[in-house]
Design an enzyme around this catalytic site. Structure first.
Site, PDB file in Angstrom:
ATOM      1  N   ASP A   8      26.799   8.331  27.358  1.00 49.58           N
ATOM      2  CA  ASP A   8      28.245   8.231  27.354  1.00 49.58           C
ATOM      3  C   ASP A   8      28.570   6.748  27.165  1.00 49.58           C
ATOM      4  O   ASP A   8      27.688   5.894  27.279  1.00 49.58           O
ATOM      5  CB  ASP A   8      28.796   8.761  28.689  1.00 49.58           C
ATOM      6  CG  ASP A   8      30.289   8.577  28.823  1.00 49.58           C
ATOM      7  OD1 ASP A   8      31.015   8.880  27.865  1.00 49.58           O
ATOM      8  OD2 ASP A   8      30.734   8.115  29.893  1.00 49.58           O
ATOM      9  N   ASP A  10      32.136   4.805  28.134  1.00 50.47           N
ATOM     10  CA  ASP A  10      32.919   4.204  29.209  1.00 50.47           C
ATOM     11  C   ASP A  10      32.309   4.502  30.576  1.00 50.47           C
ATOM     12  O   ASP A  10      32.095   5.656  30.937  1.00 50.47           O
ATOM     13  CB  ASP A  10      34.360   4.716  29.156  1.00 50.47           C
ATOM     14  CG  ASP A  10      35.064   4.285  27.881  1.00 50.47           C
ATOM     15  OD1 ASP A  10      35.224   3.071  27.690  1.00 50.47           O
ATOM     16  OD2 ASP A  10      35.434   5.161  27.071  1.00 50.47           O
ATOM     17  N   SER A 101      34.174  10.283  24.542  1.00 54.10           N
ATOM     18  CA  SER A 101      35.383  11.095  24.415  1.00 54.10           C
ATOM     19  C   SER A 101      36.535  10.303  23.811  1.00 54.10           C
ATOM     20  O   SER A 101      37.618  10.853  23.600  1.00 54.10           O
ATOM     21  CB  SER A 101      35.799  11.632  25.786  1.00 54.10           C
ATOM     22  OG  SER A 101      34.854  12.554  26.257  1.00 54.10           O
ATOM     23  N   LYS A 132      34.208  17.196  25.932  1.00 52.92           N
ATOM     24  CA  LYS A 132      33.740  17.433  27.287  1.00 52.92           C
ATOM     25  C   LYS A 132      34.884  18.043  28.111  1.00 52.92           C
ATOM     26  O   LYS A 132      36.024  17.638  27.929  1.00 52.92           O
ATOM     27  CB  LYS A 132      33.295  16.115  27.923  1.00 52.92           C
ATOM     28  CG  LYS A 132      32.215  15.380  27.131  1.00 52.92           C
ATOM     29  CD  LYS A 132      32.025  13.966  27.677  1.00 52.92           C
ATOM     30  CE  LYS A 132      31.074  13.159  26.807  1.00 52.92           C
ATOM     31  NZ  LYS A 132      30.931  11.762  27.242  1.00 52.92           N
ATOM     32  N   ASP A 157      28.750   9.263  33.701  1.00 55.93           N
ATOM     33  CA  ASP A 157      29.398   8.865  34.954  1.00 55.93           C
ATOM     34  C   ASP A 157      30.553   9.776  35.337  1.00 55.93           C
ATOM     35  O   ASP A 157      31.113   9.629  36.421  1.00 55.93           O
ATOM     36  CB  ASP A 157      29.923   7.426  34.847  1.00 55.93           C
ATOM     37  CG  ASP A 157      31.139   7.313  33.936  1.00 55.93           C
ATOM     38  OD1 ASP A 157      31.114   7.925  32.843  1.00 55.93           O
ATOM     39  OD2 ASP A 157      32.110   6.642  34.315  1.00 55.93           O
TER      40      ASP A 157
END
Length: 205
Positions: A8, A10, A101, A132, A157
């Site tokens: 991922d 961020d 995302s 997601k 996260d």
């Protein structure tokens, strides 16, 4: 086959949580929404999916355009998560991918600002039909590396991202940050200094 590593962005590679929260707080106030309620559901989810929950149909396109504008304006002078640059540099280019995302423009802006090496496979919200917590992005990222989801480890996260990884059937899910202890992960690391590539797979120290 060697394991592939799916990141991922961020909160995993880029330290952008505060920037994201400030952007969505500003956006919430502009649209007369409770920032606390909004922030409780947007992390790890594409902005367009959040719009479907937060705004009536006639406001969604405008709302999406506005949050992208606010987030892009704040995507400068960002820091990498500790260990992110070194870990990505150590993994062969055909063994690593990023799935974010964010939009392509926002994801690229944040990665560039933080000095993160960008792998050949960078998937964004615009590259998938469903973001997601649906599994499409992780499945696609593994496939683009020539691997099956079962041969992949995901570093995440957010709850939505972890749910997506589990739904995709990946081999392992590593939670980044103490908050992920509450989720279905195989291990938790404070940051990426606790991870290393041993030539075949990701090792958690």
């Amino acid at each position: 086959m060697n394991e592939v590593v799916l990141f991922d962005n961020d909160g995993v590679l880029v330290d952008s949580l505060d920037v994201t929260d400030r952007a969505w707080t500003q956006w919430s106030e502009e649209y007369g929404l409770d920032p606390a309620e909004v922030l409780g559901g947007i992390h790890g989810r594409p902005a367009w999916m959040s719009m479907e929950v937060l705004l009536p149909p006639e406001q969604r396109a405008e709302g999406l355009e506005r949050i992208v504008e606010i987030e892009l304006a704040g995507s400068h002078d960002l820091r990498p998560i500790p260990g992110a640059v070194e870990l990505l540099d150590s993994i062969p280019a055909d063994r690593a991918a990023i799935f974010t995302s964010a939009t392509h423009a926002l994801g690229l802006a944040r990665l560039t600002s933080a000095g993160i090496p960008i792998p050949k496979v960078l998937l964004t919200a615009e590259d998938v039909t469903l973001g997601k917590p649906e599994p499409e992005g992780w499945i696609t990222a593994a496939r683009l590396l020539g691997a099956k989801p079962a041969d992949a480890v995901v570093l995440e996260d957010s709850r939505n991202g972890i749910l997506a990884a589990r739904a995709a059937g990946v081999g392992r899910v590593i939670g980044v940050g103490e908050a992920t202890r509450d989720y279905d992960v195989d291990a938790v690391v404070p940051d990426l200094t606790a991870c290393r590539w041993d030539g075949e797979r990701l090792v958690v120290d």
